[in-house]
Design a protein around this motif. Structure first.
Motif, PDB file in Angstrom:
ATOM      1  N   PRO A  72       7.587   3.545  -6.783  1.00  9.78           N
ATOM      2  CA  PRO A  72       6.477   2.639  -6.516  1.00  9.78           C
ATOM      3  C   PRO A  72       6.575   1.994  -5.126  1.00  9.78           C
ATOM      4  O   PRO A  72       7.658   1.847  -4.553  1.00  9.78           O
ATOM      5  N   ILE A  73       5.391   1.606  -4.612  1.00  9.21           N
ATOM      6  CA  ILE A  73       5.308   0.760  -3.424  1.00  9.21           C
ATOM      7  C   ILE A  73       5.086  -0.656  -3.932  1.00  9.21           C
ATOM      8  O   ILE A  73       4.001  -0.982  -4.418  1.00  9.21           O
ATOM      9  N   ARG A  74       6.121  -1.479  -3.853  1.00  5.32           N
ATOM     10  CA  ARG A  74       6.032  -2.838  -4.400  1.00  5.32           C
ATOM     11  C   ARG A  74       5.453  -3.775  -3.345  1.00  5.32           C
ATOM     12  O   ARG A  74       5.854  -3.746  -2.188  1.00  5.32           O
ATOM     13  N   THR A  75       4.519  -4.614  -3.766  1.00  4.57           N
ATOM     14  CA  THR A  75       3.842  -5.505  -2.823  1.00  4.57           C
ATOM     15  C   THR A  75       3.801  -6.937  -3.355  1.00  4.57           C
ATOM     16  O   THR A  75       4.147  -7.199  -4.515  1.00  4.57           O
ATOM     17  N   SER A  76       3.316  -7.824  -2.500  1.00  5.79           N
ATOM     18  CA  SER A  76       3.007  -9.190  -2.935  1.00  5.79           C
ATOM     19  C   SER A  76       1.757  -9.147  -3.814  1.00  5.79           C
ATOM     20  O   SER A  76       1.146  -8.093  -4.006  1.00  5.79           O
ATOM     21  N   ILE A  84       3.593  -5.143   1.835  1.00  2.00           N
ATOM     22  CA  ILE A  84       4.610  -4.287   1.225  1.00  2.00           C
ATOM     23  C   ILE A  84       5.951  -5.008   1.247  1.00  2.00           C
ATOM     24  O   ILE A  84       6.382  -5.518   2.283  1.00  2.00           O
ATOM     25  N   GLU A  85       6.606  -5.052   0.083  1.00  4.71           N
ATOM     26  CA  GLU A  85       7.912  -5.707  -0.023  1.00  4.71           C
ATOM     27  C   GLU A  85       9.058  -4.709  -0.099  1.00  4.71           C
ATOM     28  O   GLU A  85      10.135  -4.957   0.445  1.00  4.71           O
ATOM     29  N   SER A  86       8.841  -3.593  -0.789  1.00  9.63           N
ATOM     30  CA  SER A  86       9.883  -2.563  -0.865  1.00  9.63           C
ATOM     31  C   SER A  86       9.273  -1.256  -1.354  1.00  9.63           C
ATOM     32  O   SER A  86       8.205  -1.243  -1.971  1.00  9.63           O
ATOM     33  N   ILE A  87       9.971  -0.172  -1.043  1.00 11.79           N
ATOM     34  CA  ILE A  87       9.563   1.162  -1.497  1.00 11.79           C
ATOM     35  C   ILE A  87      10.802   1.875  -2.009  1.00 11.79           C
ATOM     36  O   ILE A  87      11.842   1.891  -1.339  1.00 11.79           O
ATOM     37  N   HIS A 111       1.892  -4.849  -7.694  1.00 15.70           N
ATOM     38  CA  HIS A 111       2.634  -6.094  -7.860  1.00 15.70           C
ATOM     39  C   HIS A 111       3.346  -5.962  -9.203  1.00 15.70           C
ATOM     40  O   HIS A 111       2.710  -6.015 -10.264  1.00 15.70           O
ATOM     41  N   VAL A 112       4.647  -5.744  -9.149  1.00 13.26           N
ATOM     42  CA  VAL A 112       5.402  -5.353 -10.334  1.00 13.26           C
ATOM     43  C   VAL A 112       5.338  -6.414 -11.433  1.00 13.26           C
ATOM     44  O   VAL A 112       5.178  -6.098 -12.626  1.00 13.26           O
ATOM     45  N   GLU A 113       5.461  -7.683 -11.056  1.00 15.36           N
ATOM     46  CA  GLU A 113       5.519  -8.748 -12.053  1.00 15.36           C
ATOM     47  C   GLU A 113       4.245  -8.812 -12.913  1.00 15.36           C
ATOM     48  O   GLU A 113       4.301  -9.049 -14.117  1.00 15.36           O
ATOM     49  N   SER A 114       3.092  -8.594 -12.290  1.00 12.61           N
ATOM     50  CA  SER A 114       1.832  -8.636 -13.043  1.00 12.61           C
ATOM     51  C   SER A 114       1.408  -7.260 -13.536  1.00 12.61           C
ATOM     52  O   SER A 114       0.547  -7.149 -14.404  1.00 12.61           O
ATOM     53  N   GLY A 115       2.008  -6.213 -12.952  1.00 11.84           N
ATOM     54  CA  GLY A 115       1.619  -4.855 -13.310  1.00 11.84           C
ATOM     55  C   GLY A 115       0.270  -4.446 -12.746  1.00 11.84           C
ATOM     56  O   GLY A 115      -0.297  -3.430 -13.162  1.00 11.84           O
ATOM     57  N   LEU A 120      -3.896  -3.125   0.562  1.00 17.51           N
ATOM     58  CA  LEU A 120      -3.232  -3.690   1.734  1.00 17.51           C
ATOM     59  C   LEU A 120      -4.192  -4.190   2.804  1.00 17.51           C
ATOM     60  O   LEU A 120      -3.751  -4.582   3.878  1.00 17.51           O
ATOM     61  N   GLY A 121      -5.484  -4.179   2.551  1.00 19.06           N
ATOM     62  CA  GLY A 121      -6.448  -4.565   3.580  1.00 19.06           C
ATOM     63  C   GLY A 121      -6.988  -3.338   4.285  1.00 19.06           C
ATOM     64  O   GLY A 121      -6.377  -2.264   4.273  1.00 19.06           O
ATOM     65  N   ARG A 122      -8.157  -3.476   4.918  1.00 21.40           N
ATOM     66  CA  ARG A 122      -8.802  -2.346   5.569  1.00 21.40           C
ATOM     67  C   ARG A 122      -7.898  -1.753   6.641  1.00 21.40           C
ATOM     68  O   ARG A 122      -7.236  -2.459   7.384  1.00 21.40           O
TER      69      ARG A 122
END
Length: 220
Positions: A72-76, A84-87, A111-115, A120-122
């Motif tokens: 996964p590409i983990r984000t805020s 992006i926070e981690s990959i 966003h892993v915590e919320s699933g 990421l914006g345009r």
């Protein structure tokens, strides 16, 4: 791929599709839930990644599509403009070991915590590509666009514009911050932070024709 290299391709939505999807959200409600907005607008890249994988398979090239949440590409959780926070590249690397080309939907993560799926914006597919290249320790990140490199000024406005063979991260960041639309500002910031060489190339060059582009990298 033919030369024996591992290849990851990050795709954007087809031309005009994201604008269409954004328009549908606005038609649906004047004030909409940004989490659902992300679910809608991310679908453009999901379609493109699946279609490209199908075409590559038909050409005899083993390929599979990847959505941001699958890597996964983990984000805020800033829906519509997530960072992006981690990959975790393990799944992509396992695919490379099987000889697969990875076709990745850009512009999105989870966003892993919320699933919840995030975007990421345009212009976020550029950022996705640089981030994937950094996570994979790639030799280079090639960005294909509608111009054949970075110019001293907009070549569509003035005939005196000259293509640069090489430009530093700092110079490219300044150009992007002043409105140059060749690369998204965040993608340049990330490339500079992770020291990922980026080459800007034309999408419209005939196979076998020269496509020198512009290399964005350290000044040395």
């Amino acid at each position: 791929w033919d030369a024996g290299n591992d290849v990851a391709v990050v795709v954007s939505a087809m031309s005009g599709k994201t604008n269409e999807l954004v328009g549908w959200c606005k038609e649906g409600a004047a004030l909409y839930d940004n989490r659902e907005y992300d679910a809608v607008v991310a679908s453009g890249e999901q379609v493109t990644s699946g279609l490209l994988a199908i075409v590559l398979q038909d050409m005899g090239i083993p390929a599979r599509s990847w959505q941001g949440w699958q890597i996964p590409i983990r984000t805020s959780d800033a829906h519509g403009s997530a960072r992006i926070e981690s990959i975790d590249p393990a799944g992509l690397e396992a695919g490379f070991a099987r000889g697969e080309v990875a076709v990745i939907a850009g512009f999105q993560g989870i966003h892993v915590e919320s699933g919840r799926l995030t975007t990421l914006g345009r212009g976020g597919s550029d950022t996705s590509a640089v981030a994937i290249a950094a996570a994979l320790h790639a030799d280079r990140c090639d960005i294909y666009t509608d111009v054949d490199g970075v110019y001293t000024t907009d070549p569509r406005i003035t005939s005196k514009a000259q293509r640069l063979e090489k430009i530093s991260y700092e110079e490219m960041l300044e150009m992007a911050s002043l409105g140059a639309k060749v690369l998204q500002t965040r993608s340049v910031e990330l490339a500079m932070a992770q020291r990922v060489p980026v080459r800007v190339l034309s999408s419209f060059v005939e196979p076998g024709a020269p496509n020198a582009g512009t290399l964005v990298c350290d000044e040395e």
